[in-house]
Scaffold this active site. Sequence first.
Site, PDB file in Angstrom:
ATOM      1  N   ARG A  15       0.841  -1.214   0.000  1.00  0.00           N
ATOM      2  CA  ARG A  15       0.000   0.000   0.000  1.00  0.00           C
ATOM      3  C   ARG A  15       0.877   1.266   0.000  1.00  0.00           C
ATOM      4  NH1 ARG A  15      -0.310   4.621   2.791  1.00  0.00           N
ATOM      5  NH2 ARG A  15       0.079   3.474   4.712  1.00  0.00           N
ATOM      6  N   ASP A  16       1.598   1.526   1.086  1.00  0.00           N
ATOM      7  CA  ASP A  16       2.374   2.771   1.187  1.00  0.00           C
ATOM      8  C   ASP A  16       3.451   2.798   0.107  1.00  0.00           C
ATOM      9  OD1 ASP A  16       3.896   5.003   2.124  1.00  0.00           O
ATOM     10  OD2 ASP A  16       3.307   4.595   4.176  1.00  0.00           O
ATOM     11  N   HIS A 207       5.496   4.408  12.657  1.00  0.00           N
ATOM     12  CA  HIS A 207       5.514   4.326  11.194  1.00  0.00           C
ATOM     13  C   HIS A 207       6.514   5.386  10.710  1.00  0.00           C
ATOM     14  CE1 HIS A 207       3.115   3.922   7.287  1.00  0.00           C
ATOM     15  NE2 HIS A 207       3.681   5.094   7.086  1.00  0.00           N
ATOM     16  N   HIS A 209       9.073   7.028   8.081  1.00  0.00           N
ATOM     17  CA  HIS A 209       9.641   7.184   6.740  1.00  0.00           C
ATOM     18  C   HIS A 209      11.105   7.581   6.949  1.00  0.00           C
ATOM     19  CE1 HIS A 209       6.137   6.724   4.053  1.00  0.00           C
ATOM     20  NE2 HIS A 209       5.501   6.897   5.200  1.00  0.00           N
ATOM     21  N   CYS A 240       3.990   9.492   0.701  1.00  0.00           N
ATOM     22  CA  CYS A 240       2.623   9.978   0.523  1.00  0.00           C
ATOM     23  C   CYS A 240       2.630  11.012  -0.593  1.00  0.00           C
ATOM     24  CB  CYS A 240       2.126  10.594   1.834  1.00  0.00           C
ATOM     25  SG  CYS A 240       0.506  11.361   1.676  1.00  0.00           S
ATOM     26  N   ASN A 249       9.443   4.294   3.358  1.00  0.00           N
ATOM     27  CA  ASN A 249       9.379   3.796   4.738  1.00  0.00           C
ATOM     28  C   ASN A 249      10.702   3.126   5.076  1.00  0.00           C
ATOM     29  OD1 ASN A 249       6.420   3.506   3.622  1.00  0.00           O
ATOM     30  ND2 ASN A 249       6.239   3.486   5.832  1.00  0.00           N
TER      31      ASN A 249
HETATM   32  P1  HMG Z   1     -13.452  14.133  -1.881  1.00  0.00           P
HETATM   33  O1  HMG Z   1     -13.358  14.491  -3.313  1.00  0.00           O
HETATM   34  O2  HMG Z   1     -13.471  15.223  -0.865  1.00  0.00           O
HETATM   35  O3  HMG Z   1     -14.678  13.132  -1.645  1.00  0.00           O
HETATM   36  O4  HMG Z   1     -12.239  13.149  -1.549  1.00  0.00           O
HETATM   37  P2  HMG Z   1     -16.204  13.383  -1.490  1.00  0.00           P
HETATM   38  O5  HMG Z   1     -16.625  12.661  -0.253  1.00  0.00           O
HETATM   39  O6  HMG Z   1     -16.539  14.837  -1.640  1.00  0.00           O
HETATM   40  O7  HMG Z   1     -16.797  12.601  -2.774  1.00  0.00           O
HETATM   41  C1  HMG Z   1     -16.571  13.036  -4.110  1.00  0.00           C
HETATM   42  C2  HMG Z   1     -16.842  11.878  -5.075  1.00  0.00           C
HETATM   43  O8  HMG Z   1     -15.871  10.856  -4.871  1.00  0.00           O
HETATM   44  C3  HMG Z   1     -18.204  11.211  -4.872  1.00  0.00           C
HETATM   45  O9  HMG Z   1     -18.631  10.748  -6.166  1.00  0.00           O
HETATM   46  C4  HMG Z   1     -17.884  10.010  -4.021  1.00  0.00           C
HETATM   47  O10 HMG Z   1     -18.774   8.916  -4.175  1.00  0.00           O
HETATM   48  C5  HMG Z   1     -16.529   9.623  -4.569  1.00  0.00           C
HETATM   49  P3  HMG Z   1     -19.832  11.476  -6.930  1.00  0.00           P
HETATM   50  O11 HMG Z   1     -20.981  11.377  -5.984  1.00  0.00           O
HETATM   51  O12 HMG Z   1     -19.338  12.882  -7.138  1.00  0.00           O
HETATM   52  O13 HMG Z   1     -19.940  10.649  -8.176  1.00  0.00           O
HETATM   53  N1  HMG Z   1     -15.745   8.937  -3.519  1.00  0.00           N
HETATM   54  C6  HMG Z   1     -15.151   7.735  -3.666  1.00  0.00           C
HETATM   55  N2  HMG Z   1     -15.072   6.869  -4.683  1.00  0.00           N
HETATM   56  C7  HMG Z   1     -14.418   5.705  -4.472  1.00  0.00           C
HETATM   57  N3  HMG Z   1     -13.826   5.400  -3.294  1.00  0.00           N
HETATM   58  C8  HMG Z   1     -13.883   6.242  -2.252  1.00  0.00           C
HETATM   59  C9  HMG Z   1     -14.555   7.464  -2.430  1.00  0.00           C
HETATM   60  N4  HMG Z   1     -14.771   8.509  -1.602  1.00  0.00           N
HETATM   61  C10 HMG Z   1     -15.504   9.380  -2.273  1.00  0.00           C
HETATM   62  N5  HMG Z   1     -13.306   5.918  -1.090  1.00  0.00           N
HETATM   63  C11 HMG Z   1     -11.160  11.420  -0.267  1.00  0.00           C
HETATM   64  C12 HMG Z   1     -12.040  12.659  -0.218  1.00  0.00           C
HETATM   65  C13 HMG Z   1     -10.768  11.100   1.158  1.00  0.00           C
HETATM   66  C14 HMG Z   1     -11.946  10.271  -0.850  1.00  0.00           C
HETATM   67  C15 HMG Z   1      -9.913  11.732  -1.148  1.00  0.00           C
HETATM   68  O14 HMG Z   1      -9.329  12.895  -0.659  1.00  0.00           O
HETATM   69  C16 HMG Z   1      -8.908  10.627  -1.133  1.00  0.00           C
HETATM   70  O15 HMG Z   1      -9.163   9.554  -1.666  1.00  0.00           O
HETATM   71  N6  HMG Z   1      -7.717  10.869  -0.515  1.00  0.00           N
HETATM   72  C17 HMG Z   1      -6.733   9.849  -0.351  1.00  0.00           C
HETATM   73  C18 HMG Z   1      -5.342  10.385  -0.362  1.00  0.00           C
HETATM   74  C19 HMG Z   1      -4.381   9.258  -0.069  1.00  0.00           C
HETATM   75  O16 HMG Z   1      -4.648   8.098  -0.318  1.00  0.00           O
HETATM   76  N7  HMG Z   1      -3.178   9.588   0.460  1.00  0.00           N
HETATM   77  C20 HMG Z   1      -2.168   8.626   0.752  1.00  0.00           C
HETATM   78  C21 HMG Z   1      -2.500   7.729   1.900  1.00  0.00           C
HETATM   79  S1  HMG Z   1      -2.188   8.455   3.495  1.00  0.00           S
HETATM   80  C22 HMG Z   1      -0.513   8.108   3.804  1.00  0.00           C
HETATM   81  O17 HMG Z   1       0.178   7.653   2.933  1.00  0.00           O
HETATM   82  C23 HMG Z   1       0.034   8.346   5.177  1.00  0.00           C
HETATM   83  C24 HMG Z   1       0.262   7.034   5.960  1.00  0.00           C
HETATM   84  O18 HMG Z   1       1.147   6.174   5.271  1.00  0.00           O
HETATM   85  C25 HMG Z   1       0.865   7.360   7.353  1.00  0.00           C
HETATM   86  C26 HMG Z   1       2.071   8.291   7.284  1.00  0.00           C
HETATM   87  O19 HMG Z   1       3.035   8.000   6.549  1.00  0.00           O
HETATM   88  O20 HMG Z   1       2.010   9.316   7.983  1.00  0.00           O
HETATM   89  C27 HMG Z   1      -1.053   6.284   6.188  1.00  0.00           C
HETATM   90 MG    MG Z   2       3.290   6.307   5.272  1.00  0.00          MG
END
Ligand code: HMG
Ligand code: MG
Length: 303
Positions: A15-16, A207, A209, A240, A249
């Site tokens: 995933r990450d 966690h 990096h 990210c 990581n």
């Molecule tokens: P948004 O655009 O604000 O979502 O995104 P919304 O709720 O306003 O919905 C807009 C549209 O998207 C809607 O469709 C929803 O149905 C659809 P419409 O009605 O317009 O046709 N939708 C989805 N479709 C499929 N799957 C979903 C989904 N959600 C809404 N889950 C959202 C908000 C959170 C979804 C978006 O910002 C997003 O996906 N962000 C993810 C970013 C990400 O993945 N970042 C990396 C992971 S975090 C990380 O790496 C850190 C970590 O490793 C720890 C660390 O290192 O610190 C964990």
């Molecule tokens: Mg991470």
Amino acid sequence: MHIPKHVVLKEVGPRDGLQNEKATILTADKVALIDLLSASGLSYIEVSSFVHPKWIPQLADAAEVLATIKRQQDITYAALIPNKRGLERALTVGIDEASVFMSASESHNKNNINKSIHETYPVLREVVEEAKREGLRVRGYISTVIGCPYEGAIAPQKVREVADALFTMGVDEISLGDTIGVGVPTQVEALLAHLLPHYAADTLAMHFHDTRGTAMANVVKSMEMGITTFDSAIGGLGGCPYAKGASGNVATEDLLYLFDEMNIHTGVQMDRVLAAASFIEQKLTKPLNSKQMEIKRHQEVEQ
Ligand code: HMG
Ligand code: MG
């Protein structure tokens, strides 16, 4: 020095790691990587992410990957879940654990999940409640626990506020993310000294990096303070896309070397982990950024 007898390695590479790669990895290759990891003795694998596929196109095939891997009974297969829609998608294929995520810093939270911290709480609460009704374990990630790419240093009090909210919602474990790899052991010590009086050490994971090469030192400091769960990624992959400057990581094989040599039991086999790393290295067509893989490449050249 406080040395635990056992630690748990939680593999987040599929995933990450893969969320941050420009190269497209075929679904079948992701499945093969996870199957190799499942054969290495790891007890926990974060398989993919049910975020919006437009935000992270690299993991748009999460459902297919989960439906195809060969699952082993004693392994927890987890996925990142941002909201109810993500959980619905995950439940169609089945996961053992849902990982919700948010940030201790307002601006990283906004950039990463398009909401303020306060707007995020009800979204995650809904996921936690539904996941619990479905009998899943829930992990809560807090990102930018030491530093934020937009705001700089983050105070431990901010992390505590978010941790309190997540534990109150019912998460089983919190993983503390140094998302951009800025932390050093004195900062890890200050953070954990602030949190550990309130939460049991076995409900926290670290966690790290390794952007600046400090992850290993931070793991050792965390372990000295009683933490026994560490996230890592095969080959040191990771980052990210919504945190500028984030890189990989800490590598699973490098952490494993450390634990093996310190006689700390993990249950994970180095040769199997290296086999998984070599597999994905070949698919990514670039050398992986871990010390153990560097040594392996040198040995292969010498033979
Ligand atoms: P948004 O655009 O604000 O979502 O995104 P919304 O709720 O306003 O919905 C807009 C549209 O998207 C809607 O469709 C929803 O149905 C659809 P419409 O009605 O317009 O046709 N939708 C989805 N479709 C499929 N799957 C979903 C989904 N959600 C809404 N889950 C959202 C908000 C959170 C979804 C978006 O910002 C997003 O996906 N962000 C993810 C970013 C990400 O993945 N970042 C990396 C992971 S975090 C990380 O790496 C850190 C970590 O490793 C720890 C660390 O290192 O610190 C964990
Ligand atoms: Mg991470």
